[in-house]
Design an enzyme around this catalytic site. Structure first.
Site, PDB file in Angstrom:
ATOM      1  N   LEU A 171      -2.830   9.920   6.923  1.00 25.75           N
ATOM      2  CA  LEU A 171      -4.118   9.463   6.427  1.00 25.75           C
ATOM      3  C   LEU A 171      -3.849   8.228   5.578  1.00 25.75           C
ATOM      4  O   LEU A 171      -2.854   8.172   4.852  1.00 25.75           O
ATOM      5  CB  LEU A 171      -4.798  10.541   5.572  1.00 25.75           C
ATOM      6  CG  LEU A 171      -5.209  11.836   6.281  1.00 25.75           C
ATOM      7  CD1 LEU A 171      -5.848  12.796   5.278  1.00 25.75           C
ATOM      8  CD2 LEU A 171      -6.161  11.568   7.438  1.00 25.75           C
ATOM      9  N   ASP A 172      -4.724   7.231   5.690  1.00 22.96           N
ATOM     10  CA  ASP A 172      -4.567   6.045   4.853  1.00 22.96           C
ATOM     11  C   ASP A 172      -4.517   6.446   3.380  1.00 22.96           C
ATOM     12  O   ASP A 172      -5.067   7.485   2.986  1.00 22.96           O
ATOM     13  CB  ASP A 172      -5.730   5.080   5.074  1.00 22.96           C
ATOM     14  CG  ASP A 172      -5.791   4.553   6.494  1.00 22.96           C
ATOM     15  OD1 ASP A 172      -4.735   4.493   7.139  1.00 22.96           O
ATOM     16  OD2 ASP A 172      -6.898   4.225   6.953  1.00 22.96           O
ATOM     17  N   LYS A 173      -3.904   5.614   2.571  1.00 19.81           N
ATOM     18  CA  LYS A 173      -3.775   5.888   1.139  1.00 19.81           C
ATOM     19  C   LYS A 173      -5.104   6.317   0.523  1.00 19.81           C
ATOM     20  O   LYS A 173      -5.172   7.298  -0.217  1.00 19.81           O
ATOM     21  CB  LYS A 173      -3.236   4.649   0.422  1.00 19.81           C
ATOM     22  CG  LYS A 173      -3.219   4.770  -1.097  1.00 19.81           C
ATOM     23  CD  LYS A 173      -2.785   3.471  -1.752  1.00 19.81           C
ATOM     24  CE  LYS A 173      -2.874   3.564  -3.272  1.00 19.81           C
ATOM     25  NZ  LYS A 173      -2.475   2.290  -3.941  1.00 19.81           N
TER      26      LYS A 173
END
EC number: 5.4.99.-
Length: 354
Positions: A171-173
């Protein structure tokens, strides 16, 4: 191909080599290497060596097998083999040595984690926004991997030769929500295959500018690197990968914004963010794909508009993840509630009577 179990699989300790009993498995012992001995049949002849060995073993990824071959850990009838693409020879006895796992380079760092499920094979957690998944330039520590190394400790049995958690998806930051991480090589192999084959369920909640028309539909558009900005992804006409996102409008606030439920049929980098921006409905707070104040913002009150424009991250949450357990085969499904910051956005819209 002849196997017992996985063709005379044996455990090699630093001093002795003890055969496993007939019903044993190749899990190995602490500080020990694992040896796989496999005799090829006529049906195996002509296959690539790395593909043949990975398929015969079943619990070690092909990329890991390839690396072991190139590192000189394989022999054929006693002769060292270092070419993963070599053709398999019928009747040949192959030997692959998998060294004991070594400590991972990232350092363990104790951090609070919201664990939804855990057993000896995997961990399912609710990742908060702001947490980077894996160490990288600019984020060498304080990542999810560092936290998992501290949390799981000696329970990590080794993936790719290291005692580390197996990251099978990211998952993106600044995206929150459900993630699954492997704790063992067999789980890592099986979960990676499930993601590659899209044999799972993934749904996200996203707050987007404007209201899509139709209210439910799909975006089937290839995603690749932006032709002029290599830090961004984009819908591209050439050199893109197939990407399919299905969406449905859960709630709309006038013409200003909408809460969407997005289901991934593929898993490309920034897929939902790219597809929604391509539709003309970029996500609220998206620092990459929201390039200007959207016209839809005029459909909201000043109070709501100002708060949404100031939201510091993309309003995207991985709500649900469902998959088959990589070892037991049990169907598992996990959901995580919206995080507080996204809940407050929705509550604000309701309070302001949008």
């Amino acid at each position: 191909m002849i196997s017992t179990p996985i063709t005379a699989t044996r455990i090699l300790s630093p001093r002795t080599e003890n055969p496993l009993p007939p019903t044993g498995t190749a899990n190995g012992t602490p500080g020990a290497a694992t040896i796989f001995e496999i005799t090829a049949s006529a049906a195996d002849a002509g296959n690539r060596l790395d593909r043949f060995l990975a398929g015969a073993i079943g619990t070690v990824s092909r990329s890991r097998v390839k690396a072991l071959i190139e590192a000189g850990q394989t022999s054929r009838d006693g002769t060292p083999v270092t070419d993963p693409s070599e053709s398999v020879r019928a009747g040949a006895a192959y030997r692959l040595v998998q060294p004991a796992a070594v400590d991972a380079a990232p350092q363990a760092q104790s951090m609070p984690l919201s664990i939804l499920f855990e057993d000896r094979h995997l961990i399912v957690l609710d990742k908060p926004a702001g947490l980077v998944v894996h160490p990288a330039p600019g984020n060498q520590d304080g990542t999810l991997v560092n936290a998992l190394l501290a949390h799981a400790g000696d329970e990590l049995t080794g993936i790719g030769g290291e005692k580390r958690p197996g990251i099978v998806h990211r998952l993106d930051k600044d995206t929150s929500g459900v993630m699954v991480v492997a704790k063992s090589e067999p789980a890592h192999v099986a979960l990676s295959a499930a993601f590659a084959e899209r044999d799972l369920e993934r749904s996200y909640l996203a707050l987007a500018w404007g209201v899509p028309s139709p209210a439910a539909g799909e975006v089937d558009a290839p995603v690749g690197r932006h032709p002029t900005d290599r830090k961004r992804m984009a819908v591209v006409a050439r050199n893109g990968k197939h990407a399919l996102t299905r969406y449905a409008t859960e709630r709309a606030w006038g013409t200003g914004c909408a809460l969407l439920r997005c289901r991934l049929a593929t898993g490309r980098t920034h897929q939902i963010r790219v597809h929604m921006a391509h539709l003309g409905h970029p996500l609220v707070g998206d620092p990459v794909y929201l390039r200007r104040i959207p016209a839809a913002a005029r459909g909201l009150s000043v109070a709501s508009r100002d708060v949404l424009l100031a939201f510091p991250r993309q309003a995207l949450h991985a709500e649900t993840l469902g998959f088959r357990h990589p070892v037991t085969g049990e169907t598992l499904r996990f959901s995580a509630p919206l995080p507080p910051d996204m809940k407050e956005l929705l509550a604000l819209l309701e309070r302001n009577g949008e």
